[in-house]
Design an enzyme around this catalytic site. Structure first.
Site, PDB file in Angstrom:
ATOM      1  N   GLU A  61      34.640  53.106  55.848  1.00 44.13           N
ATOM      2  CA  GLU A  61      35.088  54.070  55.224  1.00 44.13           C
ATOM      3  C   GLU A  61      34.807  54.259  54.016  1.00 44.13           C
ATOM      4  OE1 GLU A  61      35.609  57.290  57.436  1.00 44.13           O
ATOM      5  OE2 GLU A  61      35.362  57.713  55.873  1.00 44.13           O
ATOM      6  N   LYS A  97      25.024  56.328  49.316  1.00 43.14           N
ATOM      7  CA  LYS A  97      25.841  56.951  50.688  1.00 43.14           C
ATOM      8  C   LYS A  97      25.466  57.947  51.507  1.00 43.14           C
ATOM      9  CE  LYS A  97      29.923  56.681  46.877  1.00 43.14           C
ATOM     10  NZ  LYS A  97      30.021  57.214  45.621  1.00 43.14           N
ATOM     11  N   THR A 122      39.848  46.728  40.268  1.00 41.46           N
ATOM     12  CA  THR A 122      40.345  48.462  40.913  1.00 41.46           C
ATOM     13  C   THR A 122      40.305  48.228  42.526  1.00 41.46           C
ATOM     14  OG1 THR A 122      39.181  49.538  39.560  1.00 41.46           O
ATOM     15  CG2 THR A 122      39.563  50.450  40.839  1.00 41.46           C
ATOM     16  N   VAL A 123      39.945  48.245  43.345  1.00 42.38           N
ATOM     17  CA  VAL A 123      40.189  48.392  44.696  1.00 42.38           C
ATOM     18  C   VAL A 123      40.666  47.078  45.592  1.00 42.38           C
ATOM     19  CG1 VAL A 123      39.157  48.892  46.914  1.00 42.38           C
ATOM     20  CG2 VAL A 123      38.183  50.109  45.052  1.00 42.38           C
ATOM     21  N   PHE A 179      39.665  41.198  43.371  1.00 39.30           N
ATOM     22  CA  PHE A 179      40.721  41.902  42.923  1.00 39.30           C
ATOM     23  C   PHE A 179      40.790  42.229  41.916  1.00 39.30           C
ATOM     24  CE2 PHE A 179      44.962  40.841  41.523  1.00 39.30           C
ATOM     25  CZ  PHE A 179      45.629  41.464  42.497  1.00 39.30           C
TER      26      PHE A 179
END
Ligand code: NDP
Ligand code: HSE
Length: 444
Positions: free
Chosen positions: A141, A217, A26-27, A24
């Site tokens: 994603e 990434k 930033t995202v 819980f």
């Protein structure tokens, strides 16, 4: 072989999907808020209500706004394994704990949505096997370029094409820092602190500035693009910690800016043998190249495919809401399968191409040397490059304290040859030091 689970047939239209939100920060906060705000629409899109049934954090004593306190727990594993949880959303970060939680979920047949590129890049095989074995979905994603849909397009939309190259800016924090250094001469430390304050940086920003985040990434992108398992360790990596105001000024003098790039390429040698190169490094990019105008924490990814040609994906590459957007897209996709049945396309690594050595790649170079200001230096340096078959595009000499700065830009050259040339140049008496070697990307 893929096992079938109840999720392949679905819980049934109108049934509720129970969600465990792990993290819980930033995202997690943005995902929680948006899931509640759009709950009715999400029900329509998924075929049944999506209900957050627990939220895992590390510190229960911390005051928190905007969350039902009854949902909070500091025992993430028990939450994952609860019978009323169908879908696990992992936005904790790090590797060890998320790996255990995600594997436990997948093995129990629960689908997983994660934004965790470090986890996916380090343990892709293990995660994919667990998902295949139980028939659960594994979506990530948000792990690459946050809000920008690039994993889905590569995996689904370009499944019928042959991708040859993926190149881009995939780290918001370092782009934010480099952009500010270029635009306003802001200091590196000041901008890193600001990127952290804005929620762009990883919990340990070393992952951003030393290129680990971008390397994860790149590994994910290369794996999907080339149907080959590429792990973070296969990615050549340099970060931006060493980039100085002098480097930015030097890039400006040749019409460039500096960007941290991720490059994934299918290489074909003279015998037609294919391999994959994945690498991350700061590079000079011509100011008229579209990547040069990617500012602040934005990301951009270019894909070159044989039939599709050149594609460009651009948008928010970091931050709570942009990342939550991608997480929630996956939540809807996974929920739809849980409710209505079916499974998203999984891993495809059938090509298993070898990983090319970094020394075998070709690019252009910008080399800055500190030399004695005397006759013949330029000729000596040029000879070193010529001896290794490297042709020079431009040569510039600037006065400096205690000598001169010689700046050369090469045409395309092989990394191995450039490295040997730098060693040759360093051994010339009149060359005091080779101050910086940066690569140059973008069309010549
Ligand atoms: P934060 O550091 O802001 O939040 C992490 C959350 O995880 C916190 O709520 C923390 O709890 C919780 N947590 C930590 N340890 C545990 C534990 N042992 N058990 C339960 N919960 C725990 O991270 P972000 O939200 O920024 O990032 C989350 C993930 O998303 C990372 O994988 C990151 O790489 C990825 N991501 C982030 C983006 C961004 O822009 N921030 C963009 C794209 C991906 P507590 O609140 O008690 O500290
Ligand atoms: N720390 C990452 C970045 C978050 O700055 O790009 C998005 O993945």
């Amino acid at each position: 072989m893929t096992q079938q689970t109840s999720y392949n047939t679905g819980k049934g239209a109108g049934e509720t999907v129970g969600v465990a939100l792990l993290g819980f920060g930033t995202v997690g906060q943005a995902a929680y808020r948006l899931m509640n705000e759009y709950a009715d629409e999400f029900t329509e899109r998924a075929g049944g209500p999506i209900e957050i049934r627990g939220v895992a954090v590390s510190d229960l004593s911390r005051p928190r706004e905007g969350v039902d306190p009854d949902l909070l727990t500091d025992d993430a594993m028990s939450l994952v394994l609860r019978d009323d949880i169908d879908l696990v959303v992992e936005v904790i970060g790090g590797i060890d704990l998320p790996r255990k939680l995600v594997l436990a979920a997948l093995r129990a047949g629960k689908s997983v949505v994660t934004a965790n590129k470090a986890l996916v890049a380090a343990h892709a095989d293990e995660l994919a096997e667990a998902a295949d074995a139980s028939g659960a979905d594994l979506f990530f994603e948000a792990a690459v370029a946050a809000a920008i849909p690039v994993v889905g397009p590569l995996r689904r939309s370009l499944a019928g094409d042959r991708v040859n190259r993926v190149m881009g800016i995939v780290n918001g924090t370092t782009n934010f820092i480099l952009d500010a250094m270029d635009e306003s001469g802001a200091s590196y430390d000041e901008m890193l602190a600001e990127a952290t304050r804005l929620g762009y940086a990883e919990a340990d920003p070393t992952a951003d500035v030393d290129g680990y985040d971008a390397a994860s990434k790149a590994a994910i992108l290369a794996s999907i693009a080339f149907h080959t398992r590429v792990s973070a360790d296969d990615v050549y990596r340099e970060g931006v910690r060493e980039i100085t105001a002098a480097d930015i000024a030097s890039a400006k003098a040749v019409g460039c800016t500096i960007k941290l790039l991720a490059l994934c390429e299918r290489l074909v040698d003279s015998d037609g043998k294919e391999s994959v190169s994945a690498r991350v490094y700061p590079a000079l990019v011509p100011r008229n190249h579209p990547l040069a105008s990617v500012s602040q924490s934005f990301n951009a990814v270019f894909v070159e495919a044989e039939a599709a040609g050149r594609l460009m994906f651009y948008g928010n590459g970091a931050g709570g809401n942009p990342t939550a957007s991608a997480v929630l897209g996956d939540v809807i996709g996974a929920s739809r399968n849980i409710v209505l049945g079916g499974r998203a396309p999984g891993e495809s690594v059938y090509a298993s191409l070898p990983i090319a050595s970094f020394g075998s790649i070709d690019t252009r170079y910008h080399v800055v040397m500190h030399v004695k200001d005397q006759v013949g230096v330029l000729a000596d340096v040029a000879k070193c490059f010529a001896n290794r078959g490297i042709s020079l595009k431009t040569v510039r000499q600037e006065g400096s304290e205690n000598g001169a700065r010689l700046v050369v830009v090469t045409h395309m050259a092989r990394e191995d040859d450039l490295e040997k040339t730098v060693a040759d140049v360093s051994s010339i008496d009149t060359v005091l030091s080779v101050e910086r070697v940066l690569r140059m990307e973008g069309d010549d």
